[in-house]
Design a protein around this motif. Structure first.
Motif, mmCIF file in Angstrom:
data_model
loop_
_atom_site.group_PDB
_atom_site.id
_atom_site.type_symbol
_atom_site.label_atom_id
_atom_site.label_comp_id
_atom_site.label_asym_id
_atom_site.label_seq_id
_atom_site.Cartn_x
_atom_site.Cartn_y
_atom_site.Cartn_z
ATOM 1 N N THR A 36 36.781 28.417 38.869
ATOM 2 C CA THR A 36 37.765 29.414 38.460
ATOM 3 C C THR A 36 38.111 30.331 39.630
ATOM 4 O O THR A 36 37.368 30.411 40.619
ATOM 5 C CB THR A 36 37.242 30.256 37.301
ATOM 6 N N GLU A 37 39.215 31.013 39.506
ATOM 7 C CA GLU A 37 39.644 31.936 40.565
ATOM 8 C C GLU A 37 38.590 33.018 40.802
ATOM 9 O O GLU A 37 38.334 33.407 41.947
ATOM 10 C CB GLU A 37 40.982 32.571 40.194
ATOM 11 N N ALA B 191 34.478 35.041 44.488
ATOM 12 C CA ALA B 191 33.089 35.435 44.689
ATOM 13 C C ALA B 191 32.469 34.683 45.866
ATOM 14 O O ALA B 191 31.644 35.239 46.607
ATOM 15 C CB ALA B 191 32.281 35.184 43.415
ATOM 16 N N LEU B 192 32.865 33.418 46.055
ATOM 17 C CA LEU B 192 32.361 32.646 47.188
ATOM 18 C C LEU B 192 32.821 33.240 48.514
ATOM 19 O O LEU B 192 32.062 33.308 49.477
ATOM 20 C CB LEU B 192 32.837 31.190 47.074
ATOM 21 N N PHE B 193 34.060 33.683 48.577
ATOM 22 C CA PHE B 193 34.545 34.327 49.792
ATOM 23 C C PHE B 193 33.749 35.609 50.072
ATOM 24 O O PHE B 193 33.395 35.897 51.214
ATOM 25 C CB PHE B 193 36.033 34.656 49.658
ATOM 26 N N GLU B 194 33.485 36.368 49.015
ATOM 27 C CA GLU B 194 32.707 37.596 49.184
ATOM 28 C C GLU B 194 31.293 37.282 49.674
ATOM 29 O O GLU B 194 30.730 38.008 50.501
ATOM 30 C CB GLU B 194 32.652 38.358 47.860
ATOM 31 N N PHE B 195 30.721 36.176 49.187
ATOM 32 C CA PHE B 195 29.378 35.775 49.609
ATOM 33 C C PHE B 195 29.360 35.484 51.110
ATOM 34 O O PHE B 195 28.497 35.978 51.845
ATOM 35 C CB PHE B 195 28.935 34.535 48.826
ATOM 36 N N TYR B 196 30.334 34.701 51.588
ATOM 37 C CA TYR B 196 30.357 34.345 52.998
ATOM 38 C C TYR B 196 30.696 35.552 53.870
ATOM 39 O O TYR B 196 30.236 35.651 55.009
ATOM 40 C CB TYR B 196 31.347 33.212 53.243
ATOM 41 N N GLU B 197 31.483 36.446 53.346
ATOM 42 C CA GLU B 197 31.772 37.677 54.080
ATOM 43 C C GLU B 197 30.495 38.482 54.277
ATOM 44 O O GLU B 197 30.230 39.025 55.351
ATOM 45 C CB GLU B 197 32.804 38.513 53.309
ATOM 46 N N GLN B 198 29.673 38.555 53.206
ATOM 47 C CA GLN B 198 28.466 39.367 53.244
ATOM 48 C C GLN B 198 27.379 38.767 54.143
ATOM 49 O O GLN B 198 26.704 39.469 54.887
ATOM 50 C CB GLN B 198 27.914 39.545 51.825
ATOM 51 N N TYR B 199 27.227 37.447 54.105
ATOM 52 C CA TYR B 199 26.099 36.827 54.793
ATOM 53 C C TYR B 199 26.449 36.121 56.096
ATOM 54 O O TYR B 199 25.573 35.826 56.888
ATOM 55 C CB TYR B 199 25.414 35.826 53.854
ATOM 56 N N TYR B 200 27.743 35.846 56.314
ATOM 57 C CA TYR B 200 28.092 35.067 57.494
ATOM 58 C C TYR B 200 29.146 35.730 58.371
ATOM 59 O O TYR B 200 29.793 35.061 59.173
ATOM 60 C CB TYR B 200 28.575 33.673 57.089
ATOM 61 N N PRO C 162 35.804 27.940 50.964
ATOM 62 C CA PRO C 162 35.269 29.101 51.694
ATOM 63 C C PRO C 162 34.264 28.710 52.775
ATOM 64 O O PRO C 162 34.343 29.213 53.903
ATOM 65 C CB PRO C 162 34.616 29.929 50.580
ATOM 66 N N MET C 163 33.332 27.824 52.464
ATOM 67 C CA MET C 163 32.334 27.428 53.448
ATOM 68 C C MET C 163 32.983 26.704 54.622
ATOM 69 O O MET C 163 32.698 26.985 55.787
ATOM 70 C CB MET C 163 31.286 26.520 52.805
#
Length: 514
Positions: free
Chosen positions: A288-289, A294-303, A210-211
């Motif tokens: 885990t999936e 959740a990592l994709f959601e994090f980057y969507e929210q902050y980046y 994701p990053m």
């Protein structure tokens, strides 16, 4: 007076015996009918509810016939009953047993929820368990696939024997090892529909993706092999008709293991400017999936916004471009349901209201589904009759042929007589490929883009099975499909207007036609 009493008792006892015999007769007949009905009901029970061995149907049907023979011998029946009842009963039992042993979906999960335990890719099985699973896969292949009506070919048999030999030499056998050996057997069939599933219950995914994706990087190579070389090396373990169909998810630990890669994993990342970054990972860097999402959601929210590939959209929608007099129906999956039917109708209503002259169906990346989506679409076209995809459907020893001719049940109020285009790429698979072929081969429109990686003279309409020990899911084709236009010798749906960017080509075609 005494004689009259004795006579009365005898009459009474005789009547009781008659009643008892009648009850036994009714009971025997009822038991026969119950077993007969049960024999018939075992068919839908197996298809839609639970798996069980074929011999249960044989046993139940045999018991019904045994009771019938007993019934006819012991009890008096009318001549009509003596003739009709055996004929009807034997016919029902014979039909049920025949269907049991011929139906390609027997003991499958094609019409019911999978309820087996599926071992993870890195779990171990014994050689005996692996051999039993491999043998079960071969039985499914020989029993269902149209290519093997006369049994497995020498090439497939040799590959099967070789796979057993390699498994026997392994000190430890993982589920991925078993799957790899099974795929080497399936590979020469060149049937992308006949394969094992490559998703696993506890697969893990590279947490760095994701990053890196948000930073504009994609995977260039893993352990010294470029992504193109990875696909090339993986080809012997995949079921495909052209290599364009092969994809390897290098972010999946299960996929990396399946392709023979071991940790540490050295990834080289590359961006559009050509900058490269090298990172080394171990299995601990895979999550885990749930954590991965959740990592994709994090980057969507902050980046910022989610990349286009990650956004969710309906499987079917349309857009109107009045300037180009163009309507584009985007269909990402061939789901034939109310949503699809409603969307197509709404599009053609707007097409009529705005006098749109061109309609395109975007099937790029569409992995298939229900072929009725094409039939529904064609109801809006001025074709009184057209040909669907011909096929041979194997049921054990029998083959049912379908010539494909269809009388078009047109929607007369919304008939469209403009130009029709279908946009395809290598990911337009199965029913999506069929959609394009139906339009092209019946002269109803033109295909634009890249040829689907699915052969026109191929196989499909799968039955889904679970192997007994690993629980691995395996699908096997039941039908052999044929090209609609017999004068067209192309093995694939070759676009009338080829191009990498189908949408750009479409605009050029429209501009040239003005």
């Amino acid at each position: 007076m005494i004689l009259d009493k004795k006579e009365t008792i005898r009459i009474k006892e005789r009547d009781e015996r008659k009643k008892a015999k009648r009850r036994r007769k009714i009971l025997c007949f009822s038991a026969h009918m119950v077993l007969l009905v049960l024999t018939f009901l075992l068919l839908p029970l197996n298809l839609f509810v639970v798996n069980f061995p074929e011999w249960i149907v044989v046993l139940c049907g045999g018991a019904a016939l045994a009771l019938l023979i007993f019934y006819l011998i012991v009890f008096r029946t009318k001549l009509v009953t003596k003739i009709l009842l055996p004929v009807l009963s034997v016919a029902i039992v014979a039909l049920c047993v025949l269907v049991t042993y011929c139906c390609p979906y027997w003991n499958s999960y094609s019409f019911k929820q999978v309820d087996t335990v599926w071992l993870n890719f890195d779990e171990n099985v014994t050689y005996e368990q692996a051999a039993e699973d491999l043998a079960a896969a071969m039985r499914h292949l020989a029993h269902v696939h149209p290519m093997f009506r006369n049994g497995l070919t020498p090439e497939i048999q040799e590959r099967y024997d070789a796979s057993l030999g390699r498994l026997k030499e392994m000190e430890a056998i993982t589920v991925n090892d078993l799957r790899r050996e099974l795929q080497t057997v399936l590979n020469p069939i060149h049937d992308a529909h006949t394969t094992t599933y490559n998703s696993w219950p506890d697969d893990r995914y590279l947490a760095d993706i994701p990053m890196k994706r948000w930073e504009g990087y994609t995977v260039y190579s893993v352990n010294g092999r470029t992504t193109e070389e990875i696909v090339e090396a993986a080809a012997p373990y995949y079921s495909y008709e052209t290599k364009d169909w092969i994809t390897v998810d290098v972010g999946s630990l299960a996929a990396l293991s399946f392709c023979g890669y071991e940790e540490p994993f050295t990834f080289v990342w590359k961006n559009e400017e050509g900058d490269m970054i090298t990172e080394t990972y171990t299995a601990e860097n895979f999550v885990t999936e749930e954590s991965y999402d959740a990592l994709f959601e994090f980057y969507e929210q902050y980046y910022g916004d989610v990349p286009v590939a990650e956004t969710e959209s309906p499987f079917v929608f349309y857009e109107i471009d009045e300037e180009r007099s163009l309507a584009i129906l985007t269909l990402s999956a061939c789901n034939y349901n109310e949503e699809y039917i409603r969307c197509v109708r709404e599009m053609f209503q707007e097409v009529k209201e705005k006098n749109i002259q061109n309609v395109a169906v975007d099937l790029r990346g569409n992995g298939g589904g229900n072929s009725l989506v094409a039939n529904e679409f064609i109801k809006y076209l001025p074709a009184a009759r057209y040909r669907d995809v011909p096929c041979d459907w194997r049921w054990g020893w029998f083959v049912f042929s379908y010539d494909g001719w269809i009388k078009n049940k047109q929607y007369g109020d919304l008939l469209f007589d403009g130009e029709v285009y279908v946009l395809t790429d290598s990911g337009s698979f199965s029913s999506a490929k069929d959609f394009a072929m139906i339009i092209q081969d019946n002269g109803l429109g033109h295909v634009i883009g890249i040829a689907p990686a699915n052969a026109v003279n191929g196989y499909g309409d799968v039955a889904l099975f679970s192997l007994p020990n690993s629980g691995m899911l395996m699908q096997v084709s039941t039908k052999k499909w044929y090209r609609i236009d017999v004068t067209n010798t192309d093995d694939y749906v070759v676009p009338d207007f080829p191009g990498e960017d189908a949408l750009t080509v479409l605009y050029s075609v429209l501009e040239a036609g003005r």
